[in-house]
Design a protein around this motif. Structure first.
Motif, PDB file in Angstrom:
ATOM      1  N   ASP A  18       0.867  -1.171   0.000  1.00 41.49           N
ATOM      2  CA  ASP A  18       0.000   0.000   0.000  1.00 41.49           C
ATOM      3  C   ASP A  18       0.910   1.229   0.000  1.00 41.49           C
ATOM      4  O   ASP A  18       2.128   1.105  -0.156  1.00 41.49           O
ATOM      5  N   THR A  38       8.931  -7.098   4.590  1.00 38.34           N
ATOM      6  CA  THR A  38       7.841  -6.142   4.391  1.00 38.34           C
ATOM      7  C   THR A  38       8.137  -4.939   5.285  1.00 38.34           C
ATOM      8  O   THR A  38       8.244  -5.079   6.502  1.00 38.34           O
ATOM      9  N   LYS A  73       8.311   9.746   1.660  1.00 37.72           N
ATOM     10  CA  LYS A  73       8.994   8.460   1.565  1.00 37.72           C
ATOM     11  C   LYS A  73       9.935   8.481   0.362  1.00 37.72           C
ATOM     12  O   LYS A  73       9.493   8.727  -0.758  1.00 37.72           O
ATOM     13  N   GLN A 131       7.314  -0.961   6.488  1.00 42.78           N
ATOM     14  CA  GLN A 131       6.300   0.087   6.562  1.00 42.78           C
ATOM     15  C   GLN A 131       6.958   1.379   7.030  1.00 42.78           C
ATOM     16  O   GLN A 131       7.724   1.387   7.983  1.00 42.78           O
ATOM     17  N   SER A 132       6.663   2.457   6.337  1.00 41.46           N
ATOM     18  CA  SER A 132       7.258   3.755   6.659  1.00 41.46           C
ATOM     19  C   SER A 132       6.176   4.733   7.102  1.00 41.46           C
ATOM     20  O   SER A 132       5.141   4.843   6.466  1.00 41.46           O
ATOM     21  N   GLU A 186       7.620  -4.231  -0.173  1.00 40.64           N
ATOM     22  CA  GLU A 186       8.435  -5.433  -0.022  1.00 40.64           C
ATOM     23  C   GLU A 186       9.797  -5.200  -0.651  1.00 40.64           C
ATOM     24  O   GLU A 186       9.904  -4.529  -1.684  1.00 40.64           O
ATOM     25  N   ASP A 220       2.113   3.016   2.195  1.00 39.32           N
ATOM     26  CA  ASP A 220       3.116   3.092   3.265  1.00 39.32           C
ATOM     27  C   ASP A 220       3.952   1.830   3.392  1.00 39.32           C
ATOM     28  O   ASP A 220       4.936   1.814   4.132  1.00 39.32           O
ATOM     29  N   THR A 221       3.567   0.764   2.705  1.00 35.16           N
ATOM     30  CA  THR A 221       4.151  -0.553   2.949  1.00 35.16           C
ATOM     31  C   THR A 221       4.692  -1.148   1.650  1.00 35.16           C
ATOM     32  O   THR A 221       4.006  -1.143   0.621  1.00 35.16           O
TER      33      THR A 221
END
Length: 316
Positions: free
Chosen positions: A123, A139, A147, A141-142, A128, A125-126
């Protein structure tokens, strides 16, 4: 949510990596802008405007961007991202030598954690990304407001280079930082396709025995297939071919339609650079070689007999 893609180009044309990076950007959000930073780069900007899915092209055209020094490109990107009129949430660059040079500088100046070498978008924010030489996928997430991301181009199919009609907006480039000067560039001109963009790659390993045998055995096959030539790190370290032939974790990441590995045992760092190839053919006399674990087709035998036979068959 607006995503900024830093284009990779030679001032006249876009590099293929830009199309893959735009594909990744499109999976994050629908508003994708492309920044073309260069000098006399109108043609590159026009090419970017035609990319499917691009909403706007920002053209920063100035003499200090002629050499595309990372310090000056970074300053221009920061000026764009920190402009309140352009609320960018993501800054993407291809995970190439150029992208890896400029993206960490941008992340550091923005005081955010870079997300490197993504292979999938979960998504906005996320993401791989591969770890442990590709043996595991992390995985990540920020929660950063902006970003900064580099994209493994082989993981995303390129968007069409035609079909878009984005507006081109000229912007001011940041002043020359004076932190670096361009001294010169040696460009290797190849008669074959570029390794990272080739649809077919013929790679050789230490099993070829010497640089002379690498040339004698592999070039005829590459000629017949219109293929690029690659090599394992062992072959490069042994001096068979130059460093720019190296495929692997510490070389170039490739994902051609067809990858033929000749005399390559399949060390983990090599597999990390080519295992996403559509079809992998391995030729090795050792039936226990790790390369066979990722190969779609394996031929166990003497490469000095098998490869010339393949060339002969292709001529008949």
């Amino acid at each position: 949510m607006t995503i900024l893609v830093i284009a990779e180009h030679d001032h006249a044309t876009l590099k293929a990596a830009t199309l893959n990076t735009v594909a990744a950007a499109g999976r994050i959000g629908s508003e994708v802008h492309v920044l073309v930073a260069g000098h006399n780069a109108q043609q590159a900007a026009e090419a970017a405007a035609k990319i499917a899915g691009v909403a706007k092209v920002l053209l920063a055209d100035a003499p200090q961007l002629a050499a595309q020094l990372a310090e000056n490109v970074e300053a221009t990107v920061l000026a764009v991202v920190q402009d309140a009129a352009r609320p960018y949430t993501h800054v993407l660059a291809p995970a190439t030598a150029a992208g890896k040079n400029v993206a960490p500088r941008i992340a550091a100046k923005l005081d955010v954690a870079q997300v490197s070498d993504i292979t999938a978008v979960v998504d906005a924010d996320t993401f791989e990304r591969p770890v442990y030489a590709g043996n595991a996928i992390a995985t990540v997430q920020s929660a950063d407001a902006v970003k900064v991301i580099t994209v493994r181009t082989t993981a995303f199919d390129a968007v069409p280079a035609q079909g878009g009609s984005a507006a081109i907006e000229p912007i001011d480039a940041a002043p020359d930082t004076g932190l670096a000067q361009f001294a010169g560039r040696e460009v290797t001109k190849l008669a074959r396709p570029e390794l990272t963009a080739a649809k077919v790659i013929v790679s050789g390993g230490r099993g070829l025995g010497s640089g002379e045998q690498y040339t004698q055995v592999l070039e005829p096959l590459a000629d017949r297939l219109g293929a690029a030539l690659g090599a394992s790190r062992a072959a490069v370290d042994a001096g068979y071919v130059p460093n720019d032939y190296q495929v692997g974790q510490t070389g170039k990441i490739v994902a051609p339609q067809l990858y033929i590995a000749v005399g390559i045992s399949g060390a983990i760092q090599h597999l990390a650079g080519m295992k996403d190839s559509r079809v992998i053919v391995a030729i090795n006399k050792d039936e226990e070689a790790p390369i066979f674990s990722v190969a779609d087709y394996g031929i166990v035998g003497d490469l000095f007999t098998i490869v010339p036979e393949l060339v002969k068959e292709s001529q008949s």
